[in-house]
Motif scaffolding. Sequence first.
Motif, mmCIF file in Angstrom:
data_model
loop_
_atom_site.group_PDB
_atom_site.id
_atom_site.type_symbol
_atom_site.label_atom_id
_atom_site.label_comp_id
_atom_site.label_asym_id
_atom_site.label_seq_id
_atom_site.Cartn_x
_atom_site.Cartn_y
_atom_site.Cartn_z
ATOM 1 N N LYS A 133 -19.567 -27.019 -2.466
ATOM 2 C CA LYS A 133 -20.363 -26.982 -3.699
ATOM 3 C C LYS A 133 -20.881 -28.372 -4.062
ATOM 4 N N GLU A 134 -20.054 -29.375 -3.782
ATOM 5 C CA GLU A 134 -20.442 -30.737 -4.150
ATOM 6 C C GLU A 134 -21.442 -31.342 -3.167
ATOM 7 N N PHE A 135 -21.256 -31.102 -1.889
ATOM 8 C CA PHE A 135 -22.049 -31.810 -0.883
ATOM 9 C C PHE A 135 -23.036 -30.930 -0.112
ATOM 10 N N ALA A 136 -22.970 -29.626 -0.260
ATOM 11 C CA ALA A 136 -23.899 -28.755 0.465
ATOM 12 C C ALA A 136 -24.726 -27.879 -0.463
ATOM 13 N N TYR A 137 -24.096 -27.349 -1.512
ATOM 14 C CA TYR A 137 -24.792 -26.384 -2.372
ATOM 15 C C TYR A 137 -25.381 -26.990 -3.649
ATOM 16 N N LYS A 138 -24.993 -28.222 -3.942
ATOM 17 C CA LYS A 138 -25.262 -28.793 -5.261
ATOM 18 C C LYS A 138 -26.730 -28.757 -5.669
ATOM 19 N N LYS A 139 -27.619 -29.025 -4.748
ATOM 20 C CA LYS A 139 -29.037 -29.145 -5.114
ATOM 21 C C LYS A 139 -29.848 -27.891 -4.775
ATOM 22 N N ILE A 140 -29.185 -26.793 -4.504
ATOM 23 C CA ILE A 140 -29.914 -25.556 -4.216
ATOM 24 C C ILE A 140 -30.552 -25.033 -5.494
ATOM 25 N N SER A 141 -31.814 -24.748 -5.415
ATOM 26 C CA SER A 141 -32.535 -24.221 -6.573
ATOM 27 C C SER A 141 -33.541 -23.171 -6.095
ATOM 28 N N ILE A 142 -33.463 -21.992 -6.669
ATOM 29 C CA ILE A 142 -34.385 -20.908 -6.328
ATOM 30 C C ILE A 142 -35.354 -20.724 -7.497
ATOM 31 N N SER A 143 -36.631 -20.878 -7.231
ATOM 32 C CA SER A 143 -37.623 -20.798 -8.303
ATOM 33 C C SER A 143 -37.981 -19.348 -8.623
ATOM 34 N N PRO A 144 -38.420 -19.070 -9.857
ATOM 35 C CA PRO A 144 -38.857 -17.721 -10.226
ATOM 36 C C PRO A 144 -39.981 -17.207 -9.317
ATOM 37 N N LYS A 145 -40.851 -18.131 -8.868
ATOM 38 C CA LYS A 145 -41.946 -17.734 -7.983
ATOM 39 C C LYS A 145 -41.409 -17.213 -6.652
ATOM 40 N N GLU A 146 -40.393 -17.884 -6.108
ATOM 41 C CA GLU A 146 -39.798 -17.433 -4.851
ATOM 42 C C GLU A 146 -39.212 -16.036 -4.997
ATOM 43 N N VAL A 147 -38.565 -15.804 -6.139
ATOM 44 C CA VAL A 147 -37.934 -14.497 -6.373
ATOM 45 C C VAL A 147 -38.986 -13.408 -6.448
ATOM 46 N N ARG A 148 -40.054 -13.666 -7.215
ATOM 47 C CA ARG A 148 -41.102 -12.651 -7.359
ATOM 48 C C ARG A 148 -41.829 -12.404 -6.039
ATOM 49 N N ASN A 149 -42.100 -13.464 -5.297
ATOM 50 C CA ASN A 149 -42.774 -13.302 -4.000
ATOM 51 C C ASN A 149 -41.940 -12.454 -3.048
ATOM 52 N N TYR A 150 -40.638 -12.682 -3.073
ATOM 53 C CA TYR A 150 -39.763 -11.891 -2.198
ATOM 54 C C TYR A 150 -39.829 -10.417 -2.578
ATOM 55 N N TYR A 151 -39.823 -10.155 -3.869
ATOM 56 C CA TYR A 151 -39.899 -8.757 -4.336
ATOM 57 C C TYR A 151 -41.193 -8.096 -3.857
ATOM 58 N N LEU A 152 -42.297 -8.788 -4.008
ATOM 59 C CA LEU A 152 -43.596 -8.219 -3.625
ATOM 60 C C LEU A 152 -43.705 -8.012 -2.116
ATOM 61 N N GLU A 153 -43.123 -8.932 -1.353
ATOM 62 C CA GLU A 153 -43.218 -8.854 0.105
ATOM 63 C C GLU A 153 -42.238 -7.850 0.718
ATOM 64 N N HIS A 154 -41.182 -7.518 -0.021
ATOM 65 C CA HIS A 154 -40.148 -6.631 0.524
ATOM 66 C C HIS A 154 -39.928 -5.410 -0.375
ATOM 67 N N LYS A 155 -40.939 -5.056 -1.105
ATOM 68 C CA LYS A 155 -40.794 -3.986 -2.095
ATOM 69 C C LYS A 155 -40.277 -2.691 -1.486
ATOM 70 N N LEU B 75 -34.277 -5.938 -10.310
ATOM 71 C CA LEU B 75 -33.826 -6.545 -9.061
ATOM 72 C C LEU B 75 -33.822 -8.067 -9.075
ATOM 73 N N GLN B 76 -34.308 -8.653 -10.147
ATOM 74 C CA GLN B 76 -34.490 -10.102 -10.195
ATOM 75 C C GLN B 76 -33.204 -10.867 -9.877
ATOM 76 N N GLU B 77 -32.114 -10.501 -10.509
ATOM 77 C CA GLU B 77 -30.857 -11.216 -10.292
ATOM 78 C C GLU B 77 -30.345 -11.004 -8.870
ATOM 79 N N GLU B 78 -30.440 -9.791 -8.379
ATOM 80 C CA GLU B 78 -29.991 -9.487 -7.021
ATOM 81 C C GLU B 78 -30.769 -10.297 -5.985
ATOM 82 N N ILE B 79 -32.083 -10.379 -6.162
ATOM 83 C CA ILE B 79 -32.906 -11.131 -5.214
ATOM 84 C C ILE B 79 -32.595 -12.624 -5.302
ATOM 85 N N ASN B 80 -32.428 -13.118 -6.522
ATOM 86 C CA ASN B 80 -32.103 -14.533 -6.701
ATOM 87 C C ASN B 80 -30.798 -14.874 -5.971
#
Length: 371
Positions: A201-223, A337-342
């Motif tokens: 969490k400290e050295f590998a995951y700390k800076k992971i950030s998923i944007s709302p745009k990425e989440v919505r794009n995934y939904y549209l592409e994999h609907k 599905l927003q939370e699940e996709i995120n």
Amino acid sequence: MLKARHVLDGDSRIGKMRNNAGEMRSTYKNLSSGVALPLMVFLVCLVGPLPVCPLTQSMDSITDSTTALAESIRLGAIKAEVNGAIITDDEVKRQAAVPLREAIEKYKGRELNERAAQILSDILDELIDRQLLVQEASKIIKDNPIVKEALEREAESFLKDAMDKVGGPARFYELAIKEGVNPAEKKKELKEDLMAEALLKEFAYKKISISPKEVRNYYLEHKDEFNEEKEVKVRQIYIKVIPNAKEAEKKAQEVYQRARAGEDFAELAKQFSQDPKDSTGKLYEHKEIMQWIKGLREAVLTLEQGEISQPVRSPIGFHIFKAEAVKPARTPNFEELQEEINNKLYQDVARRRKMEYIKNLKKKAVIKVMR
């Protein structure tokens, strides 16, 4: 400085170094240079502190040569060294117990042998990765009593919850011993897992950030992936074709007409169905229905709530169905599905970051694998 965090929350699950063999991944590699373990060999390997699975109960029938071969494998006690730390054959087999038993239930013959070898190899790789993470975490928190104390509290809390779920400490220890688990060793493993997770969490995951745009794009592409099929639950009246198919068809039509006229379907089932389950009000769930032959399955899936089917012919008789519950086909909207996709996108990135981090640790490590 490594910070103590809640390492068992939802976001951390993707990075958790699993100490439960049942959660070990099911992608496999070959154990040794192309030589598949004979089925009875790896069954013998399970004998010891582990509970004996049903298929091992016939061990007395194993030939002397097979037993000797199994024992020769057991003699190779050290499977790997990681910076001097030893991973033993017993550790690998203990962690492999559950996936091996699942493989026994699912596969046979040559495929089972290959799966067994792959499982053992895969788990050895998992244990090597885990050891690297634990060693690195130990270096960082060695002189940090605050972090040590936080990890101790986390482990104690986790164990307390586990004990409460099974009925208290006495019951927990009873089950642990029955399953061949040393409670004190399990606590040590848990603390090490928490250390490894905190490190990631400290050295590998700390800076992971998923944007709302990425989440919505995934939904549209994999609907289409999120489509929910229609589900139906039914009750049945079954009339056998034996001994007279024509009489059976006539009887089925009569019962169908009475059901359509409004007579109680459950009462008609008690009176006429020749399947004992139907006369007791058996409700067939959707998953069960999907295992039926095509003709019956299709007839059921066309029904709407409360609708009664005409008699449907199968090789064994005539079937009359009543739809007791219908869940229409649908595609969940984005908000559902927003939370699940995120979470999925986060886990995908976390998995890659973890692999990269371990890869860098391996560059500095001395690892010997006894394949």
